[in-house]
Design a protein around this motif. Structure first.
Motif, PDB file in Angstrom:
ATOM      1  N   ARG A  42       0.761  -0.960  -0.074  1.00 10.83           N
ATOM      2  CA  ARG A  42      -0.235   0.053   0.081  1.00 10.83           C
ATOM      3  C   ARG A  42       0.950   1.226  -0.016  1.00 10.83           C
ATOM      4  O   ARG A  42       0.320   2.413  -0.663  1.00 10.83           O
ATOM      5  CB  ARG A  42      -1.094   0.164   0.980  1.00 10.83           C
ATOM      6  CG  ARG A  42      -0.463  -0.114   2.647  1.00 10.83           C
ATOM      7  CD  ARG A  42      -1.681  -0.456   3.360  1.00 10.83           C
ATOM      8  NE  ARG A  42      -2.269   0.784   3.754  1.00 10.83           N
ATOM      9  CZ  ARG A  42      -3.616   0.723   3.512  1.00 10.83           C
ATOM     10  NH1 ARG A  42      -4.217  -0.353   2.802  1.00 10.83           N
ATOM     11  NH2 ARG A  42      -4.203   1.775   3.541  1.00 10.83           N
ATOM     12  N   ILE A  43       2.092   0.980   0.478  1.00 13.41           N
ATOM     13  CA  ILE A  43       2.876   2.304   0.458  1.00 13.41           C
ATOM     14  C   ILE A  43       3.761   2.340  -0.982  1.00 13.41           C
ATOM     15  O   ILE A  43       3.751   3.610  -1.452  1.00 13.41           O
ATOM     16  CB  ILE A  43       4.075   2.034   1.552  1.00 13.41           C
ATOM     17  CG1 ILE A  43       3.400   1.959   2.905  1.00 13.41           C
ATOM     18  CG2 ILE A  43       5.085   3.439   1.870  1.00 13.41           C
ATOM     19  CD1 ILE A  43       2.898   3.425   3.660  1.00 13.41           C
ATOM     20  N   GLN A  44       3.885   1.269  -1.571  1.00  9.28           N
ATOM     21  CA  GLN A  44       4.446   1.592  -2.914  1.00  9.28           C
ATOM     22  C   GLN A  44       3.346   1.900  -3.860  1.00  9.28           C
ATOM     23  O   GLN A  44       3.587   2.607  -4.796  1.00  9.28           O
ATOM     24  CB  GLN A  44       4.717  -0.028  -3.353  1.00  9.28           C
ATOM     25  CG  GLN A  44       6.245  -0.507  -2.876  1.00  9.28           C
ATOM     26  CD  GLN A  44       6.435  -1.677  -3.980  1.00  9.28           C
ATOM     27  OE1 GLN A  44       5.798  -2.073  -4.886  1.00  9.28           O
ATOM     28  NE2 GLN A  44       7.363  -2.510  -3.344  1.00  9.28           N
ATOM     29  N   LYS A  45       2.189   1.570  -3.478  1.00  6.27           N
ATOM     30  CA  LYS A  45       0.960   2.050  -4.639  1.00  6.27           C
ATOM     31  C   LYS A  45       0.776   3.559  -4.454  1.00  6.27           C
ATOM     32  O   LYS A  45       0.132   4.066  -5.050  1.00  6.27           O
ATOM     33  CB  LYS A  45      -0.164   1.506  -4.346  1.00  6.27           C
ATOM     34  CG  LYS A  45       0.084  -0.175  -5.138  1.00  6.27           C
ATOM     35  CD  LYS A  45      -1.213  -0.797  -4.976  1.00  6.27           C
ATOM     36  CE  LYS A  45      -1.220  -2.255  -5.838  1.00  6.27           C
ATOM     37  NZ  LYS A  45      -0.418  -3.341  -5.075  1.00  6.27           N
ATOM     38  N   PHE A  79       2.554  11.819  -0.798  1.00  6.05           N
ATOM     39  CA  PHE A  79       3.399  11.735   0.528  1.00  6.05           C
ATOM     40  C   PHE A  79       2.442  12.101   1.765  1.00  6.05           C
ATOM     41  O   PHE A  79       2.572  11.507   2.875  1.00  6.05           O
ATOM     42  CB  PHE A  79       4.675  12.496   0.290  1.00  6.05           C
ATOM     43  CG  PHE A  79       4.462  14.151   0.446  1.00  6.05           C
ATOM     44  CD1 PHE A  79       4.142  14.749   1.573  1.00  6.05           C
ATOM     45  CD2 PHE A  79       4.300  14.639  -0.843  1.00  6.05           C
ATOM     46  CE1 PHE A  79       4.084  16.029   1.259  1.00  6.05           C
ATOM     47  CE2 PHE A  79       4.465  16.008  -1.036  1.00  6.05           C
ATOM     48  CZ  PHE A  79       4.238  16.721  -0.003  1.00  6.05           C
ATOM     49  N   GLU A  80       1.432  12.595   1.432  1.00  2.00           N
ATOM     50  CA  GLU A  80       0.404  13.070   2.812  1.00  2.00           C
ATOM     51  C   GLU A  80      -0.434  12.047   3.058  1.00  2.00           C
ATOM     52  O   GLU A  80      -0.788  11.861   4.285  1.00  2.00           O
ATOM     53  CB  GLU A  80      -0.476  14.210   2.347  1.00  2.00           C
ATOM     54  CG  GLU A  80       0.426  15.601   2.203  1.00  2.00           C
ATOM     55  CD  GLU A  80      -0.515  16.967   1.893  1.00  2.00           C
ATOM     56  OE1 GLU A  80      -1.640  16.831   1.295  1.00  2.00           O
ATOM     57  OE2 GLU A  80      -0.188  17.976   2.030  1.00  2.00           O
ATOM     58  N   GLU A  81      -0.694  11.174   2.033  1.00  2.00           N
ATOM     59  CA  GLU A  81      -1.772  10.155   2.268  1.00  2.00           C
ATOM     60  C   GLU A  81      -1.328   8.647   2.101  1.00  2.00           C
ATOM     61  O   GLU A  81      -2.122   7.704   2.228  1.00  2.00           O
ATOM     62  CB  GLU A  81      -3.005  10.255   1.327  1.00  2.00           C
ATOM     63  CG  GLU A  81      -3.602  11.687   1.012  1.00  2.00           C
ATOM     64  CD  GLU A  81      -4.129  12.303   2.589  1.00  2.00           C
ATOM     65  OE1 GLU A  81      -4.336  11.698   3.305  1.00  2.00           O
ATOM     66  OE2 GLU A  81      -4.394  13.704   2.177  1.00  2.00           O
ATOM     67  N   GLY A 139      -8.916   3.867   3.709  1.00  2.00           N
ATOM     68  CA  GLY A 139     -10.067   4.354   3.314  1.00  2.00           C
ATOM     69  C   GLY A 139      -9.705   5.285   2.013  1.00  2.00           C
ATOM     70  O   GLY A 139      -8.921   5.176   1.454  1.00  2.00           O
ATOM     71  N   TRP A 140     -10.831   6.214   2.306  1.00  2.00           N
ATOM     72  CA  TRP A 140     -10.774   7.088   1.054  1.00  2.00           C
ATOM     73  C   TRP A 140      -9.508   7.888   0.884  1.00  2.00           C
ATOM     74  O   TRP A 140      -9.101   7.950  -0.394  1.00  2.00           O
ATOM     75  CB  TRP A 140     -12.006   8.297   1.198  1.00  2.00           C
ATOM     76  CG  TRP A 140     -11.820   9.353   0.412  1.00  2.00           C
ATOM     77  CD1 TRP A 140     -11.422  10.716   0.709  1.00  2.00           C
ATOM     78  CD2 TRP A 140     -12.259   9.477  -0.949  1.00  2.00           C
ATOM     79  NE1 TRP A 140     -11.719  11.362  -0.451  1.00  2.00           N
ATOM     80  CE2 TRP A 140     -12.071  10.665  -1.526  1.00  2.00           C
ATOM     81  CE3 TRP A 140     -12.611   8.393  -1.907  1.00  2.00           C
ATOM     82  CZ2 TRP A 140     -12.206  10.868  -2.900  1.00  2.00           C
ATOM     83  CZ3 TRP A 140     -12.710   8.755  -3.358  1.00  2.00           C
ATOM     84  CH2 TRP A 140     -12.778  10.040  -3.720  1.00  2.00           C
ATOM     85  N   ASN A 141      -8.965   8.421   1.570  1.00  2.00           N
ATOM     86  CA  ASN A 141      -7.566   8.974   1.606  1.00  2.00           C
ATOM     87  C   ASN A 141      -6.687   8.250   0.680  1.00  2.00           C
ATOM     88  O   ASN A 141      -5.994   8.673  -0.195  1.00  2.00           O
ATOM     89  CB  ASN A 141      -7.121   9.731   2.770  1.00  2.00           C
ATOM     90  CG  ASN A 141      -7.976  10.626   3.286  1.00  2.00           C
ATOM     91  OD1 ASN A 141      -9.028  11.021   2.858  1.00  2.00           O
ATOM     92  ND2 ASN A 141      -7.406  11.287   4.413  1.00  2.00           N
TER      93      ASN A 141
END
Ligand code: HEM
Length: 415
Positions: free
Chosen positions: A74-77, A170-172, A177-179
């Motif tokens: 999820r961090i890679q995506k 980088f913020e999300e 969820g949505w973010n």
């Protein structure tokens, strides 16, 4: 060496505690266990956490740790993209890293500093009668600077959209969820836009300077002599654009430090003082929490067993606040850098070890230069006041931007 039992966090999984405790997750446990290394479970997986200088030296030993599959999907995506330099090892990594490091020349860095100064001047002239929210302004300025410096053709009217897409990444990155889906969508759109540009550069249907980073990345060949897959080249170009925009987080903290420590601002007489202030901002405030890697092969270190494949996290924030390295780590003291004994492992806000053969941040020198230019501009070329505002930030918010974003008013260029 005889085997030592690695302290272990009790319980099934500590992901929720990590989200709750944020930057203090590792040191809360290393203090409790009185051990710089311990085992926990995160996202359902056995994970070793480490903090400290010696531990950083171990972590950056390429014979012991690998980056392949170390970053959660999820961090890679969102943050990194897939197939980029962060996940490579060995010769392939060195070759790809050289593509980044070759841009970080004296001339390249000076060009970026000149752009930053010019963009801040423009911003102040345009907004001298209104309040300026530093975080938003810095994101806009840095996005424009990133596009200019890399040579990506753009319309001025499109800068806000670029800034939003790059910031979402980088913020999300760590959100759910949505973010999280918003960040994935922003990455997909930005990758598509850049991949299209790189294809046009290769077909010579888009005109960009042959000296520009965007041309350099479009035409880069991997070790086998082939052009990079265009999608991967887009991921790498975003590995320039996104973190340049992210310097806004540090700029916000620079201004927060100016607000919180006016007595330190009074002392800023030389370029060296400016440098020390910036270094202390990068040490003191939280930004990038940990770096991830996986154990390459079983090994024993100081009696602890590291098993092949185990996810291992190095606490960057904790190492920058380690009382064994830093005297009174929780106080803001730029002068500590006057007599500082630098090692590649004792001050690691942007990772440690080597630039060329390790994963230390390719943009660290640029970050320092941009921050120095910005601080010099604010303290020496500008008069301004701070408004009444909520400057608190959360230690489990990544990145932890002050609530009000740091607002200034009555900004005027000094004659
Ligand atoms: C905004 C401030 C920045 C912070 C806090 C930051 C932090 C980091 C950290 C912690 C790493 C990973 C270190 C590791 O895995 O061991 C990293 C890697 C990287 N950074 Fe930065 N960075 C920043 C700015 C930049 C800039 C301005 C650029 C490019 C112009 C950049 C490009 C990269 C690249 C390409 C890597 C991957 C290096 C590799 O895997 O070999 N960063 N950064």
């Amino acid at each position: 060496m005889s085997e030592t039992h690695m302290p272990k966090d009790k319980g099934l999984d500590h992901t929720l505690k990590l989200l709750d405790e944020g930057y203090r997750f590792v040191t809360n446990r290393s203090d409790k266990f009185e051990s710089r290394i311990f085992e926990t479970r995160l996202l359902g997986e056995k994970t070793i956490c480490m903090v400290g200088e010696k531990e950083a030296e171990l972590f950056y030993d390429n014979t012991r740790f690998s980056r392949k599959d170390a970053t959660p999907g999820r961090i890679q995506k969102t943050l990194f993209g897939e197939g980029g330099v962060q996940g490579l090892d060995g010769a392939e990594h060195h070759h790809r890293k050289a593509m980044f490091m070759s841009l970080m020349t004296k001339a390249g860095l000076e060009e970026m500093s000149a752009i930053i100064r010019e963009e801040w001047e423009r911003e102040i002239k345009q907004h001298s009668n209104t309040e300026i929210q530093i975080y938003q302004a810095a994101k806009h300025i840095l996005t424009q600077a990133a596009l200019r410096w890399t040579g990506v053709p753009y319309q001025e009217a499109d800068v806000p959209e670029w800034a939003d897409q790059l910031s979402d990444m980088f913020e999300e990155a760590g959100t759910v969820g949505w973010n999280h889906w918003q960040a994935r969508s922003s990455r997909a759109k930005a990758e598509e836009r850049i991949a299209g540009l790189l294809e046009r550069i290769r077909k010579k249907s888009a005109e960009v300077s042959k000296d520009s980073p965007v041309y350099h990345f479009a035409m880069h060949r991997d070790l086998d002599g082939e052009l990079l897959d265009v999608q991967i080249a887009a991921v790498e170009l975003l590995n320039l654009l996104r973190p340049i925009t992210a310097i806004a987080v540090y700029i916000d903290f620079v201004l927060l430090a100016v607000y919180d420590y006016p007595e330190e601002v009074e002392k800023l007489a030389s370029e060296e003082d400016i440098q020390h202030f910036i270094q202390e901002v990068r040490r003191f405030y939280p930004f990038f929490p940990v770096a991830p890697a996986r154990v390459k092969e079983d090994f024993n270190w100081n009696g602890y067993t590291f098993e092949e494949g185990t996810l291992t996290l190095l606490d960057l924030y904790g190492t920058n606040h380690d009382p064994d390295i830093w005297d009174r780590p929780d106080s803001f003291q730029p002068e500590r850098f006057q007599a500082w004994k630098e090692s590649p492992f004792n001050f690691i806000p942007q990772g440690g070890g080597e630039f060329n053969i390790g994963h230390r941040c390719a943009g660290e020198w640029m970050t320092i230069d941009v921050l120095k230019t910005t601080l010099d501009f604010f303290v020496n070329n500008l008069s301004f006041e701070f408004t009444e505002q909520d400057l608190s930030y959360e230690m489990n918010d990544i990145p932890p931007v002050p609530k009000s974003g740091v607002i200034i008013k009555e900004a005027q260029l000094k004659k």
